[in-house]
Design a protein around this motif. Structure first.
Motif, PDB file in Angstrom:
ATOM      1  N   GLN A   1      83.295  -6.225  23.999  1.00 17.04           N
ATOM      2  CA  GLN A   1      81.867  -6.313  23.699  1.00 17.04           C
ATOM      3  C   GLN A   1      81.026  -6.638  24.934  1.00 17.04           C
ATOM      4  OE1 GLN A   1      80.472  -5.724  20.472  1.00 17.04           O
ATOM      5  NE2 GLN A   1      82.518  -4.840  20.340  1.00 17.04           N
ATOM      6  N   GLY A   2      81.659  -6.682  26.097  1.00 19.08           N
ATOM      7  CA  GLY A   2      80.921  -6.911  27.334  1.00 19.08           C
ATOM      8  C   GLY A   2      80.492  -8.352  27.559  1.00 19.08           C
ATOM      9  N   TYR A   3      81.222  -9.308  27.003  1.00 20.16           N
ATOM     10  CA  TYR A   3      80.890 -10.720  27.216  1.00 20.16           C
ATOM     11  C   TYR A   3      81.133 -11.157  28.656  1.00 20.16           C
ATOM     12  CZ  TYR A   3      80.510 -11.207  22.158  1.00 20.16           C
ATOM     13  OH  TYR A   3      80.131 -11.071  20.850  1.00 20.16           O
TER      14      TYR A   3
ATOM     15  N   PHE B   1      84.103 -13.091  35.031  1.00 23.91           N
ATOM     16  CA  PHE B   1      83.767 -14.405  35.579  1.00 23.91           C
ATOM     17  C   PHE B   1      85.029 -15.131  36.059  1.00 23.91           C
ATOM     18  CE2 PHE B   1      83.272 -19.006  34.798  1.00 23.91           C
ATOM     19  CZ  PHE B   1      82.295 -19.281  35.736  1.00 23.91           C
ATOM     20  N   LEU B   2      86.111 -15.049  35.285  1.00 29.08           N
ATOM     21  CA  LEU B   2      87.334 -15.795  35.598  1.00 29.08           C
ATOM     22  C   LEU B   2      88.258 -15.087  36.584  1.00 29.08           C
ATOM     23  CD1 LEU B   2      88.021 -17.064  31.998  1.00 29.08           C
ATOM     24  CD2 LEU B   2      87.381 -18.462  33.965  1.00 29.08           C
ATOM     25  N   ALA B   3      88.232 -13.759  36.613  1.00 35.28           N
ATOM     26  CA  ALA B   3      89.109 -13.004  37.520  1.00 35.28           C
ATOM     27  C   ALA B   3      88.337 -11.830  38.124  1.00 35.28           C
ATOM     28  CB  ALA B   3      90.345 -12.527  36.779  1.00 35.28           C
ATOM     29  N   PRO B   4      87.355 -12.116  38.969  1.00 35.92           N
ATOM     30  CA  PRO B   4      86.503 -11.047  39.507  1.00 35.92           C
ATOM     31  C   PRO B   4      87.239 -10.057  40.410  1.00 35.92           C
ATOM     32  CG  PRO B   4      86.022 -13.138  40.594  1.00 35.92           C
ATOM     33  CD  PRO B   4      86.957 -13.434  39.452  1.00 35.92           C
ATOM     34  N   GLU B   5      88.418 -10.431  40.900  1.00 35.75           N
ATOM     35  CA  GLU B   5      89.210  -9.520  41.731  1.00 35.75           C
ATOM     36  C   GLU B   5      89.838  -8.410  40.880  1.00 35.75           C
ATOM     37  OE1 GLU B   5      89.340 -13.722  43.234  1.00 35.75           O
ATOM     38  OE2 GLU B   5      89.893 -12.777  41.343  1.00 35.75           O
TER      39      GLU B   5
ATOM     40  N   MET C   1      82.066  -5.897  35.905  1.00 34.20           N
ATOM     41  CA  MET C   1      81.153  -5.220  34.985  1.00 34.20           C
ATOM     42  C   MET C   1      80.367  -4.179  35.776  1.00 34.20           C
ATOM     43  SD  MET C   1      81.833  -6.554  32.096  1.00 34.20           S
ATOM     44  CE  MET C   1      80.551  -5.836  31.087  1.00 34.20           C
ATOM     45  N   HIS C   2      80.303  -2.989  35.239  1.00 35.86           N
ATOM     46  CA  HIS C   2      79.516  -1.912  35.826  1.00 35.86           C
ATOM     47  C   HIS C   2      78.331  -1.707  34.891  1.00 35.86           C
ATOM     48  CE1 HIS C   2      78.264   1.564  37.884  1.00 35.86           C
ATOM     49  NE2 HIS C   2      78.915   2.469  37.170  1.00 35.86           N
TER      50      HIS C   2
ATOM     51  N   VAL D   1      87.018 -11.587  21.993  1.00 36.14           N
ATOM     52  CA  VAL D   1      87.435 -10.587  21.000  1.00 36.14           C
ATOM     53  C   VAL D   1      88.883 -10.148  21.206  1.00 36.14           C
ATOM     54  CG1 VAL D   1      85.092  -9.764  20.547  1.00 36.14           C
ATOM     55  CG2 VAL D   1      86.457  -8.699  22.364  1.00 36.14           C
ATOM     56  N   GLN D   2      89.604 -10.831  22.076  1.00 34.32           N
ATOM     57  CA  GLN D   2      91.019 -10.571  22.356  1.00 34.32           C
ATOM     58  C   GLN D   2      91.271  -9.103  22.679  1.00 34.32           C
ATOM     59  OE1 GLN D   2      93.091 -12.142  18.971  1.00 34.32           O
ATOM     60  NE2 GLN D   2      92.573 -14.244  19.472  1.00 34.32           N
ATOM     61  N   ALA D   3      90.449  -8.555  23.576  1.00 34.30           N
ATOM     62  CA  ALA D   3      90.557  -7.147  23.945  1.00 34.30           C
ATOM     63  C   ALA D   3      91.536  -6.898  25.087  1.00 34.30           C
ATOM     64  CB  ALA D   3      89.177  -6.613  24.335  1.00 34.30           C
ATOM     65  N   ILE D   4      91.993  -7.958  25.754  1.00 35.25           N
ATOM     66  CA  ILE D   4      92.854  -7.787  26.927  1.00 35.25           C
ATOM     67  C   ILE D   4      94.299  -8.081  26.569  1.00 35.25           C
ATOM     68  CG2 ILE D   4      93.266  -8.482  29.319  1.00 35.25           C
ATOM     69  CD1 ILE D   4      90.379  -9.663  29.265  1.00 35.25           C
TER      70      ILE D   4
END
Length: 93
Positions: A11-13, A18-22, A26-27, A55-58
């Protein structure tokens, strides 16, 4: 480590970005871009990002033995669900 993000569920939260920017970025406002084969040096940040996704998408494979419940073949996705729900990994199915 192998990552899969369910982009229909995402959902693009941007908690992962934020936690793993490497690994996650977000585009624009809602489009997630990620490295499906994250480096081992980002293991801890990725584990936090998986657990933080509202949303447990990963889903992640190969986060390491610390993320596996003893005697459970499930892996990090199961552990991440447990962290979010406050349960032990062996309780999440």
């Amino acid at each position: 480590m192998r990552l899969v993000v369910d982009l229909n569920r995402c959902q693009g939260y941007a908690q992962c970005a934020f936690l793993a920017p490497e690994v996650f970025t977000m585009h624009g406002d809602e489009s997630l871009v990620y490295d499906p084969h994250a480096e081992d040096e980002h293991r801890e940040k990725v584990a936090r990002a998986v657990a933080a996704c509202p949303v447990q998408a990963i889903m992640a494979e190969g986060l390491g033995e610390a993320d596996h419940a003893p005697g459970q073949p499930g892996g990090s996705a199961r552990s991440a669900q447990a962290v979010q729900s406050g349960q032990e990994p062996s309780d999440v199915r």
